[in-house]
Design an enzyme around this catalytic site. Structure first.
Site, short mmCIF file in Angstrom:
data_model
loop_
_atom_site.label_atom_id
_atom_site.label_comp_id
_atom_site.label_asym_id
_atom_site.label_seq_id
_atom_site.Cartn_x
_atom_site.Cartn_y
_atom_site.Cartn_z
N LYS A 55 0.68 -1.32 0.07
CA LYS A 55 0.02 0.03 0.18
C LYS A 55 0.24 1.53 -0.02
O LYS A 55 0.39 2.29 -0.33
CB LYS A 55 -0.52 -0.04 0.94
N ARG B 55 11.37 -1.18 10.18
CA ARG B 55 10.36 -1.36 12.09
C ARG B 55 9.78 -1.83 13.12
O ARG B 55 9.80 -2.84 12.56
CB ARG B 55 8.50 -0.24 11.45
N ARG C 71 -0.49 -8.61 13.56
CA ARG C 71 -1.23 -7.17 12.36
C ARG C 71 -2.01 -8.53 11.33
O ARG C 71 -3.46 -7.36 11.30
CB ARG C 71 0.20 -6.89 11.56
N ARG D 29 11.47 -5.60 5.08
CA ARG D 29 11.43 -3.61 4.53
C ARG D 29 13.00 -2.80 5.59
O ARG D 29 13.36 -2.83 7.03
CB ARG D 29 10.45 -3.72 5.14
N ARG E 86 -9.76 1.60 8.17
CA ARG E 86 -9.10 0.43 8.90
C ARG E 86 -10.42 -0.90 9.22
O ARG E 86 -10.22 -1.92 9.25
CB ARG E 86 -8.50 0.11 9.80
P1 AP5 Z 1 4.86 -1.48 1.47
O1 AP5 Z 1 4.48 -0.75 1.00
O2 AP5 Z 1 5.47 -0.64 2.99
O3 AP5 Z 1 3.24 -2.05 2.77
P2 AP5 Z 1 2.45 -1.99 3.28
O4 AP5 Z 1 1.02 -2.70 2.32
O5 AP5 Z 1 2.53 -0.58 2.74
O6 AP5 Z 1 2.21 -2.82 4.75
P3 AP5 Z 1 2.39 -1.63 6.16
O7 AP5 Z 1 3.03 -3.14 6.94
O8 AP5 Z 1 2.83 -0.02 5.83
O9 AP5 Z 1 0.62 -1.48 6.47
P4 AP5 Z 1 -0.06 -2.06 7.31
O10 AP5 Z 1 -1.26 -1.54 7.20
O11 AP5 Z 1 0.05 -2.75 8.76
O12 AP5 Z 1 0.52 -0.62 8.41
P5 AP5 Z 1 -0.15 0.91 7.98
O13 AP5 Z 1 1.73 1.40 7.94
O14 AP5 Z 1 -1.03 1.38 7.57
O15 AP5 Z 1 5.76 -2.76 1.26
C1 AP5 Z 1 5.97 -3.76 1.85
C2 AP5 Z 1 7.53 -4.39 1.38
O16 AP5 Z 1 7.03 -4.96 0.21
C3 AP5 Z 1 8.42 -3.30 1.43
O17 AP5 Z 1 9.88 -4.13 1.81
C4 AP5 Z 1 8.72 -3.11 0.15
O18 AP5 Z 1 9.82 -1.94 -0.37
C5 AP5 Z 1 8.49 -4.14 -0.94
N1 AP5 Z 1 7.72 -4.35 -1.84
C6 AP5 Z 1 6.20 -2.92 -1.51
N2 AP5 Z 1 6.28 -4.45 -3.30
C7 AP5 Z 1 6.41 -4.77 -3.52
C8 AP5 Z 1 6.49 -5.51 -4.46
N3 AP5 Z 1 5.27 -5.44 -6.12
N4 AP5 Z 1 7.50 -6.58 -5.18
C9 AP5 Z 1 8.76 -6.60 -3.93
N5 AP5 Z 1 8.41 -5.87 -3.27
C10 AP5 Z 1 7.50 -4.91 -2.86
O19 AP5 Z 1 -0.12 1.23 9.76
C11 AP5 Z 1 0.56 0.89 11.07
C12 AP5 Z 1 -0.07 0.60 12.49
O20 AP5 Z 1 -0.04 1.64 12.56
C13 AP5 Z 1 -1.23 -0.06 12.57
O21 AP5 Z 1 -0.26 -0.98 12.73
C14 AP5 Z 1 -2.49 0.27 14.02
O22 AP5 Z 1 -1.58 0.24 15.23
C15 AP5 Z 1 -2.38 1.88 13.11
N6 AP5 Z 1 -2.47 2.00 12.13
C16 AP5 Z 1 -2.46 2.52 11.25
N7 AP5 Z 1 -4.06 3.09 10.25
C17 AP5 Z 1 -4.75 3.13 11.12
C18 AP5 Z 1 -6.11 3.22 11.04
N8 AP5 Z 1 -6.82 3.62 10.46
N9 AP5 Z 1 -7.21 3.24 12.35
C19 AP5 Z 1 -6.27 2.38 14.03
N10 AP5 Z 1 -5.45 1.89 13.54
C20 AP5 Z 1 -4.30 2.34 12.67
#
Ligand code: AP5
Length: 215
Positions: free
Chosen positions: A13, A153, A164, A120, A88
């Site tokens: 994402k 992270r 998660r 990552r 979410r």
């Molecule tokens: P990456 O692009 O970082 O993946 P992502 O889907 O963004 O993963 P996240 O871990 O950031 O998602 P998440 O939803 O768990 O965390 P968030 O930050 O939103 O890619 C991952 C890896 O793969 C990277 O190394 C990248 O280089 C590689 N990659 C990507 N695409 C690729 C491809 N096509 N081919 C090969 N490699 C690839 O949230 C974090 C925390 O915040 C949550 O757990 C929660 O506690 C809190 N939070 C966030 N939003 C809310 C909300 N709305 N409500 C409540 N709590 C919230």
């Protein structure tokens, strides 16, 4: 253009959100980045949520809705935005009353997610995302944009990743049916290289944009 990116941790994402934001010239608004920024700055909100986030649990709906509302009220978001990590769960979707163009689901197998999160690296300054093998920076361990040392992270540790993934299944998965019923859902195979996934999303958006509707 108001797009939501939906998908499990590690689906890409953040990677796709940054690419789409550049393509459309609109901001990439990632609630995870907002939360991590507060934690890094030691704000009251950051201190309140730090332990929960490291364990892979959610911040409260009220806090997230407040900070998202503030971000989307800024001038650069008036022409549209790419939302990543929000809504979410169904409660957040119901509370969020903005009209949406589409909801893109990034589909990928769990084994691939785990491999992506295990390698990552992120830039703590500009939030750029890299991978030790799959998406390497030009210089090992250093951000291409600002030369900051890349970090892991805390919520990418194996125990937090397991939590998660479970939280995603119970709380976030039901959003697919929620947006499917509203005709907004577009599923994309997220297993290919990043540029190929971006191309598939752009094609889906150019051929099937819904008129923006409020639910
Ligand atoms: P990456 O692009 O970082 O993946 P992502 O889907 O963004 O993963 P996240 O871990 O950031 O998602 P998440 O939803 O768990 O965390 P968030 O930050 O939103 O890619 C991952 C890896 O793969 C990277 O190394 C990248 O280089 C590689 N990659 C990507 N695409 C690729 C491809 N096509 N081919 C090969 N490699 C690839 O949230 C974090 C925390 O915040 C949550 O757990 C929660 O506690 C809190 N939070 C966030 N939003 C809310 C909300 N709305 N409500 C409540 N709590 C919230």
């Amino acid at each position: 253009m108001r797009v939501v990116l939906l998908g499990p941790p590690g689906a890409g994402k953040g990677t796709q959100g940054q690419a789409l934001a550049v393509h459309y010239g609109i901001p990439h608004v990632a609630t995870g980045d907002i939360v991590r920024d507060h934690i890094a700055r030691g704000t009251p909100f950051g201190r309140k949520v730090e332990a929960a986030i490291a364990a892979g649990n959610f911040a409260s709906d009220a806090d997230i809705l407040y900070w998202v509302g503030r971000r989307l009220a800024e001038p650069d978001a008036q022409g549209g935005y790419i939302l990543d990590g929000f809504p979410r769960d169904v409660a957040q979707a119901e509370a969020f009353d903005a009209a949406l163009s589409a909801v893109i689901v990034l589909d990928i197998a769990e084994a691939e997610l785990i491999a992506r999160l295990a390698g990552r690296l992120v830039c703590p300054v500009c939030d750029a995302v890299y991978h030790t093998d799959l998406c390497q920076p030009r210089r090992a361990g250093v951000c291409d944009n600002d030369s900051t040392a890349l970090v892991r992270r805390p919520d990418d540790e194996p125990e937090a990743v397991r939590n998660r993934l479970q939280v995603y299944q119970t709380r976030t998965e039901p959003l697919k049916a929620y947006y499917e019923r509203r005709g907004l859902l577009r599923c994309i195979d997220a297993s290919g290289p990043p540029e190929a996934v971006t191309g598939d999303i752009l094609r889906a958006l150019s051929t099937s944009l819904a008129p923006e509707r409020v639910f």
